[in-house]
Design an enzyme around this catalytic site. Structure first.
Site, PDB file in Angstrom:
ATOM      1  N   CYS A   1      37.248  13.814  11.223  1.00 30.61           N
ATOM      2  CA  CYS A   1      37.478  13.621  12.703  1.00 30.61           C
ATOM      3  C   CYS A   1      38.250  12.464  12.733  1.00 30.61           C
ATOM      4  CB  CYS A   1      36.339  13.606  13.530  1.00 30.61           C
ATOM      5  SG  CYS A   1      34.965  12.432  12.918  1.00 30.61           S
ATOM      6  N   GLN A   2      38.029  11.559  13.959  1.00 31.30           N
ATOM      7  CA  GLN A   2      38.483  10.116  13.880  1.00 31.30           C
ATOM      8  C   GLN A   2      37.627   9.086  13.281  1.00 31.30           C
ATOM      9  OE1 GLN A   2      41.503   9.526  15.508  1.00 31.30           O
ATOM     10  NE2 GLN A   2      41.371   7.457  14.989  1.00 31.30           N
TER      11      GLN A   2
END
Length: 180
Positions: free
Chosen positions: A140-141
């Site tokens: 993810c981020q």
């Protein structure tokens, strides 16, 4: 899923399994790792902040316990080079701004107003792209969403799940390859 309540050992005094006891000559080297021999008393280790989960010490057992394996971004990159798939669980907007080469985007959370809402079809969508035994790196981020998504996938029966710690932000900080 196996409960860890009987297999995790925590607290100030821990009993070592018999194979780690000083009487087992094949395992004495494990005990020599302690820098303070006063902390080992018979088959016990005495210390303040110590936690051991013997059932969760290997990748397979982590998954049995419901916890996905987590690796640093450079290890994740090597796994991708070795043929693992990359599942990017960020929003479509985040994904379109850049992602690791060959990544598949299936959002775990969607932006709703000023917050985020869980994708109710997440596991179903992942199942339509991957088989239960595929080797999949989940990213993810920053690392939080991917761990939640990886945990859900392990709970759903996926066996080759690896979480990428640090997320895409750390991936780019390390200069690893990306595409738009």
């Amino acid at each position: 899923m196996t409960s860890l309540s009987t297999s995790c050992l925590t607290g100030p005094v821990l009993r070592l399994p018999s194979l780690l006891s000083p009487q087992n000559p094949n395992q004495r080297s494990l005990l020599s790792l302690s820098r303070n021999p006063d902390r080992i008393r018979g088959n016990r280790i005495v210390c303040k902040n110590f936690s051991v989960c013997p059932k969760a010490s290997l990748r397979g057992n982590l998954e049995v316990a419901g916890l996905p394996t987590s690796v640093p971004v450079r290890v994740a990159h090597e796994l991708l080079l070795a043929g693992h798939h990359y599942l990017d669980v960020r929003t479509p907007e985040e994904f379109s701004a850049g992602h690791p080469s060959g990544a598949v985007n299936i959002p775990y959370l969607y932006r709703v107003g000023s917050g985020m809402s869980k994708n109710p079809e997440f596991v179903k969508e992942v199942s339509s792209h991957f088989r239960k035994h595929d080797e999949i790196i989940v990213g993810c981020q920053l690392g939080k969403r991917s761990m939640m998504a990886a945990t859900d996938l392990v709970a759903a029966g996926f066996t080759g799940i690896t979480d990428m710690a640090g997320g895409y932000a750390t991936w780019t900080q390390n200069g690893l390859p990306t595409e738009l």
